[in-house]
Design a protein around this motif. Structure first.
Motif, PDB file in Angstrom:
ATOM      1  N   SER A 125       0.833  -1.197   0.000  1.00 13.43           N
ATOM      2  CA  SER A 125       0.000   0.000   0.000  1.00 13.43           C
ATOM      3  C   SER A 125       0.873   1.254   0.000  1.00 13.43           C
ATOM      4  CB  SER A 125      -0.935   0.008   1.208  1.00 13.43           C
ATOM      5  OG  SER A 125      -0.202  -0.027   2.418  1.00 13.43           O
ATOM      6  N   LYS A 126       0.285   2.361  -0.418  1.00 15.06           N
ATOM      7  CA  LYS A 126       1.008   3.618  -0.585  1.00 15.06           C
ATOM      8  C   LYS A 126       0.162   4.776  -0.086  1.00 15.06           C
ATOM      9  CE  LYS A 126       2.696   2.103  -5.162  1.00 15.06           C
ATOM     10  NZ  LYS A 126       2.704   2.475  -6.597  1.00 15.06           N
ATOM     11  N   GLY A 137      -4.474   1.853   0.685  1.00 17.38           N
ATOM     12  CA  GLY A 137      -3.548   2.926   0.996  1.00 17.38           C
ATOM     13  C   GLY A 137      -4.239   4.098   1.661  1.00 17.38           C
ATOM     14  N   SER A 189       1.582  19.957 -10.337  1.00 13.93           N
ATOM     15  CA  SER A 189       2.784  19.203  -9.953  1.00 13.93           C
ATOM     16  C   SER A 189       3.777  20.037  -9.160  1.00 13.93           C
ATOM     17  CB  SER A 189       3.467  18.647 -11.207  1.00 13.93           C
ATOM     18  OG  SER A 189       2.641  17.693 -11.837  1.00 13.93           O
ATOM     19  N   TYR A 246      -1.438   7.964  -1.672  1.00 12.83           N
ATOM     20  CA  TYR A 246      -1.818   8.463  -2.996  1.00 12.83           C
ATOM     21  C   TYR A 246      -2.159   9.949  -2.864  1.00 12.83           C
ATOM     22  CZ  TYR A 246      -2.051   3.574  -4.347  1.00 12.83           C
ATOM     23  OH  TYR A 246      -1.738   2.259  -4.609  1.00 12.83           O
ATOM     24  N   ARG A 304       7.019  15.702  -2.157  1.00 11.26           N
ATOM     25  CA  ARG A 304       7.841  14.616  -2.696  1.00 11.26           C
ATOM     26  C   ARG A 304       9.153  14.512  -1.918  1.00 11.26           C
ATOM     27  NH1 ARG A 304       7.046  17.332  -8.035  1.00 11.26           N
ATOM     28  NH2 ARG A 304       5.086  16.544  -8.891  1.00 11.26           N
ATOM     29  N   THR A 337       8.754   7.048   2.490  1.00 16.09           N
ATOM     30  CA  THR A 337       7.333   6.723   2.368  1.00 16.09           C
ATOM     31  C   THR A 337       6.980   6.366   0.929  1.00 16.09           C
ATOM     32  OG1 THR A 337       6.863   8.339   4.106  1.00 16.09           O
ATOM     33  CG2 THR A 337       4.990   7.563   2.798  1.00 16.09           C
ATOM     34  N   PRO A 338       6.405   5.201   0.687  1.00 21.97           N
ATOM     35  CA  PRO A 338       5.960   4.885  -0.673  1.00 21.97           C
ATOM     36  C   PRO A 338       4.743   5.736  -1.040  1.00 21.97           C
ATOM     37  CG  PRO A 338       5.268   3.164   0.847  1.00 21.97           C
ATOM     38  CD  PRO A 338       6.146   4.102   1.636  1.00 21.97           C
ATOM     39  N   PHE A 339       4.793   6.361  -2.194  1.00 21.75           N
ATOM     40  CA  PHE A 339       3.669   7.205  -2.587  1.00 21.75           C
ATOM     41  C   PHE A 339       3.523   7.192  -4.098  1.00 21.75           C
ATOM     42  CE2 PHE A 339       7.181  10.048  -3.254  1.00 21.75           C
ATOM     43  CZ  PHE A 339       6.780  10.942  -4.228  1.00 21.75           C
ATOM     44  N   GLU A 340       2.348   7.640  -4.514  1.00 18.90           N
ATOM     45  CA  GLU A 340       2.040   7.748  -5.935  1.00 18.90           C
ATOM     46  C   GLU A 340       1.150   8.963  -6.127  1.00 18.90           C
ATOM     47  OE1 GLU A 340      -0.604   5.211  -9.165  1.00 18.90           O
ATOM     48  OE2 GLU A 340       0.732   4.092  -7.811  1.00 18.90           O
ATOM     49  N   GLU A 341       1.363   9.676  -7.215  1.00 20.01           N
ATOM     50  CA  GLU A 341       0.548  10.854  -7.504  1.00 20.01           C
ATOM     51  C   GLU A 341      -0.547  10.517  -8.505  1.00 20.01           C
ATOM     52  OE1 GLU A 341       2.871  14.345  -8.476  1.00 20.01           O
ATOM     53  OE2 GLU A 341       4.556  13.576  -7.286  1.00 20.01           O
ATOM     54  N   TRP A 342      -1.742  10.983  -8.203  1.00 23.47           N
ATOM     55  CA  TRP A 342      -2.857  10.885  -9.141  1.00 23.47           C
ATOM     56  C   TRP A 342      -3.151  12.302  -9.627  1.00 23.47           C
ATOM     57  CZ3 TRP A 342      -7.075   7.056  -6.930  1.00 23.47           C
ATOM     58  CH2 TRP A 342      -6.535   5.755  -6.916  1.00 23.47           C
TER      59      TRP A 342
END
Length: 318
Positions: free
Chosen positions: A2-3, A47, A11, A5, A18, A26-31
């Motif tokens: 899990s991340k 997540g 941006s 989001y 970031r 920390t694992p993350f992802e941008e939507w």
């Protein structure tokens, strides 16, 4: 795995976050929710989902970003995902009328305001309220449509000119002008639903108060630079030992409206009365002011989201 989001449409504003995630690992992802396809047949990933969609997204050619985000949040909520700044928060982000009514339900004073649809109805509304007054957009950000008028003649001239800006949602606010003894407002920052710090913002050059370095200059507000965030950073000063008896009430207000991270802007008039006039759920911070004070909003946000992520992982593993 899990991340975190991060839901957004700008941006540049996310860059400090970031960096903070990188420091924590920390694992993350941008939507980036400008446009796309949302498959309602499938569940979302596990997540923590941090919504920082902006009311001003349409000014960056992302006309339906907020509406798309609303659809995504409905999908996440249906599946019980953990959301920081949920659909209730988005509703307040894109409507000052919704903000003021929600604040009012907690007894938090806001400036006297009339919501107007139709340019021809602005003058009668102004006559009802009286001068001086401010026009602003209901769906704002970036100081959209914010202008001060001292007289009916000045307002008539503006309404007849090409400088009048139609709000994206059609709602113009006619608002009582709060005269502060000195040209500044105070912005209270909250992370995790708790007060973090307050910053004094110099308003002598206009009404746009975004503290992010990346804000764009728009010279339409009061004939001056509309975003002092790109001006010298002494316009932003973190206040030590700040006290405001409304802070516990603000925290209750945020909790009741699904808001974990926000900036709340207040102004104090000549009689010492405090008025709350804006709630920003995609809050940004001035890096130089923070460095001087040794307080860092984005780092606090990253730590808060990282903690939520690890707590969620622990619960699912149990």
């Amino acid at each position: 795995m899990s991340k975190v989001y991060v839901i957004h449409e700008n941006s540049v504003w996310v860059e400090p976050l970031r960096s903070a995630f990188g420091e924590l690992g920390t694992p993350f992802e941008e939507w980036f929710l400008d446009q796309g396809v949302l498959d309602l047949r499938s569940p979302p990933p596990q997540g923590v989902f941090y919504n920082r969609m902006s009311a001003s997204s349409h000014t960056r050619d992302h006309r339906y970003a907020a509406e798309y985000t609303g659809a995504v949040l409905a999908w996440l909520e249906r599946h019980g995902r953990m959301i920081v700044n949920d659909s209730r928060a988005l509703r307040l982000e894109i409507s000052k009328v919704a903000q003021y009514e929600a604040l009012g339900s907690f007894g938090i004073p806001t400036p006297e305001t009339l919501a107007v649809v139709g340019r021809e109805n602005i003058l009668p509304a102004a006559q009802t309220l009286g001068y001086p007054l401010i026009l602003k957009h209901n769906r704002g950000g970036k100081g959209l449509g914010v202008r001060l008028f001292l007289s009916r003649v000045a307002l008539e001239e503006h309404l007849a000119s090409p400088e009048f800006e139609d709000p994206v949602d059609g709602i113009t606010l006619v608002q009582r002008y709060i005269q502060a003894p000195e040209p500044y407002i105070t912005r209270l920052e909250f992370v995790g639903g708790r007060f973090l710090y307050a910053v004094r913002v110099d308003t002598s050059q206009g009404f746009e108060l975004c503290p992010a370095d990346a804000c764009q200059v728009d010279a339409s507000a009061i004939g001056s630079v509309a975003c002092p965030a790109v001006a010298p950073s002494e316009k932003f000063q973190v206040i030590g030992e700040y006290q405001n008896q409304l802070i516990p009430t603000y925290e209750q207000f945020l909790a009741a409206n699904g808001i974990g991270i926000a900036g709340i802007e207040v102004i104090v008039d000549g009689n010492g009365r405090t008025f709350t006039y804006d709630v920003n759920t995609n809050t940004n911070y001035n890096p130089e002011a923070e460095a001087h004070a040794g307080l860092f909003g984005m780092r606090s946000i990253a730590r808060y989201l990282d903690r939520l992520l690890r707590q969620g992982q622990a619960v699912r593993a149990a």
